[in-house]
Write an enzyme that holds these catalytic residues in place. Sequence first.
Site, PDB file in Angstrom:
ATOM      1  N   ASP A   1     -11.216   2.262  -0.761  1.00 12.73           N
ATOM      2  CA  ASP A   1     -10.249   3.154  -0.118  1.00 12.73           C
ATOM      3  C   ASP A   1     -10.926   4.045   0.921  1.00 12.73           C
ATOM      4  O   ASP A   1     -10.567   5.207   1.091  1.00 12.73           O
ATOM      5  CB  ASP A   1      -9.482   4.000  -1.136  1.00 12.73           C
ATOM      6  CG  ASP A   1      -8.039   4.219  -0.705  1.00 12.73           C
ATOM      7  OD1 ASP A   1      -7.703   3.932   0.447  1.00 12.73           O
ATOM      8  OD2 ASP A   1      -7.247   4.694  -1.545  1.00 12.73           O
TER       9      ASP A   1
ATOM     10  N   HIS B   1       0.857  -1.195   0.000  1.00 12.91           N
ATOM     11  CA  HIS B   1       0.000   0.000   0.000  1.00 12.91           C
ATOM     12  C   HIS B   1       0.891   1.243   0.000  1.00 12.91           C
ATOM     13  O   HIS B   1       1.994   1.209   0.536  1.00 12.91           O
ATOM     14  CB  HIS B   1      -0.904  -0.046   1.251  1.00 12.91           C
ATOM     15  CG  HIS B   1      -1.839   1.111   1.352  1.00 12.91           C
ATOM     16  ND1 HIS B   1      -1.447   2.346   1.840  1.00 12.91           N
ATOM     17  CD2 HIS B   1      -3.136   1.217   1.006  1.00 12.91           C
ATOM     18  CE1 HIS B   1      -2.491   3.155   1.772  1.00 12.91           C
ATOM     19  NE2 HIS B   1      -3.519   2.506   1.283  1.00 12.91           N
TER      20      HIS B   1
HETATM   21  C1  1DF Z   1      -4.896   9.070   1.282  1.00 16.66           C
HETATM   22  C2  1DF Z   1      -5.142   8.124   0.291  1.00 16.66           C
HETATM   23  C3  1DF Z   1      -4.382   8.659   2.521  1.00 16.66           C
HETATM   24  C4  1DF Z   1      -4.886   6.795   0.520  1.00 16.66           C
HETATM   25  C5  1DF Z   1      -4.176   7.305   2.760  1.00 16.66           C
HETATM   26  O1  1DF Z   1      -3.663   6.849   3.916  1.00 16.66           O
HETATM   27  C6  1DF Z   1      -4.459   6.361   1.774  1.00 16.66           C
HETATM   28  C7  1DF Z   1      -5.147  10.466   1.028  1.00 16.66           C
HETATM   29  C8  1DF Z   1      -3.135   7.787   4.853  1.00 16.66           C
HETATM   30  O2  1DF Z   1      -6.011  10.784   0.182  1.00 16.66           O
HETATM   31  O3  1DF Z   1      -4.516  11.314   1.670  1.00 16.66           O
HETATM   32  O4  1DF Z   1      -4.411   5.070   2.080  1.00 16.66           O
HETATM   33  N1  1DF Z   1      -5.030   5.900  -0.576  1.00 16.66           N
HETATM   34  O5  1DF Z   1      -4.735   4.706  -0.501  1.00 16.66           O
HETATM   35  O6  1DF Z   1      -5.315   6.390  -1.703  1.00 16.66           O
HETATM   36 MN    MN Z   2      -5.448   3.328   0.769  1.00 13.10          MN
END
Ligand code: 1DF
Ligand code: MN
Length: 358
Positions: free
Chosen positions: A320, A194
């Site tokens: 997500d 991730h």
């Molecule tokens: C964000 C996106 C933050 C994802 C995440 O974890 C995350 C974000 C802090 O939009 O700031 O897992 N993502 O997987 O796209």
């Molecule tokens: Mn994510």
Amino acid sequence: MIDVKLPETGNPKPPARVPYKRIATEEAFAPPEMLDIYRRICERGDCDAGFKGLMGFYMTSPSERAQHIMRCLIDMDDLRLQHMDEAGIDVAVMALTSPGVQVMDTPTAVSFARTANDFLAAAIRRHPTRFAGMLAVAPQDPAAAAREIERGVRELGIHAVVINSHTNGEYLSDPKFWDIFAAAEAMDAPIYLHPNSLPAGMYEPFAAAGLDGAIYGFAVETGLHALRIITAGVFDRFPRLQMILGHMGEALPYWAYRLDYMHGATVRSKRYESVKPLRQRPSDYLRQNFTITNSGVAWPHAIKFAQGFMGMDRVMYAMDYPYQYAPDEVNILDGMDLSLENKTKFFQTNAERVFKLR
Ligand code: 1DF
Ligand code: MN
């Protein structure tokens, strides 16, 4: 012409009743105790810029987005289930939110990974038909991470692992981390690679343009990480190891041709000590050792391309949550021009197989 159609916001139509289960496979949570640890890390003078830019933002911003995300992250009961019901999600496969324990000092990371996994297992026991999960581990101590994978699979019944890309700027392509791969392969537990915030060496040029996060930087860095794992020969050494990538495989399927062409050319020219011959092409490992999810991308054109390249069994649905809670995306994906058999693979049965859900 292929256009981009974003989901409706506000009050979309409720999801239709469908003959498949919708299983969302990249859903985030945070035990409140972890946020206390994060606050202490953010207060330190030497706090990592990427971490501060990401979790520091969500923990302190008065914006509606940040406040909403913080509320959702810590809830493992009514609010989360309500949001799942409103979006038609039957099962959430949850992972400790990025960067998980990977930003903590080693002893704290090792001990908090266990705490987080026990916290997750308790939530799954409270809602066994709605929740499933992935194990957090501390790559800072690869032997301890390997033991936690064994404990989590055997004692908690959680059959997958999440690793939030780099750990303090280090990549799993370094053989010092390979006890983790050995344990994951032996326990038949896929590793979801991730995104993490960008490491110190990458952060500035992205952050200066506001592109370090989920909009682009995450994909660049996580895709880089997956490629480093492939080109280091990890899958020649651990052929049964399975990994998962979100965000349409962090764009790697789209790159397959150039990766294969240039990897071959680079090996033949002996240009880099680090680029050694592999048994197969980079794209072969992508298709044999990875499953991808569509997290963040409810775009049927991209999903269809990925299904064509990866095969119908290797593309799974993800929302997500709570970073991209857009219930109308479920309507868009229900409406994809796919047979019921293939839609069921995408939403349900691929995830049941990969995460060993019963
Ligand atoms: C964000 C996106 C933050 C994802 C995440 O974890 C995350 C974000 C802090 O939009 O700031 O897992 N993502 O997987 O796209
Ligand atoms: Mn994510």
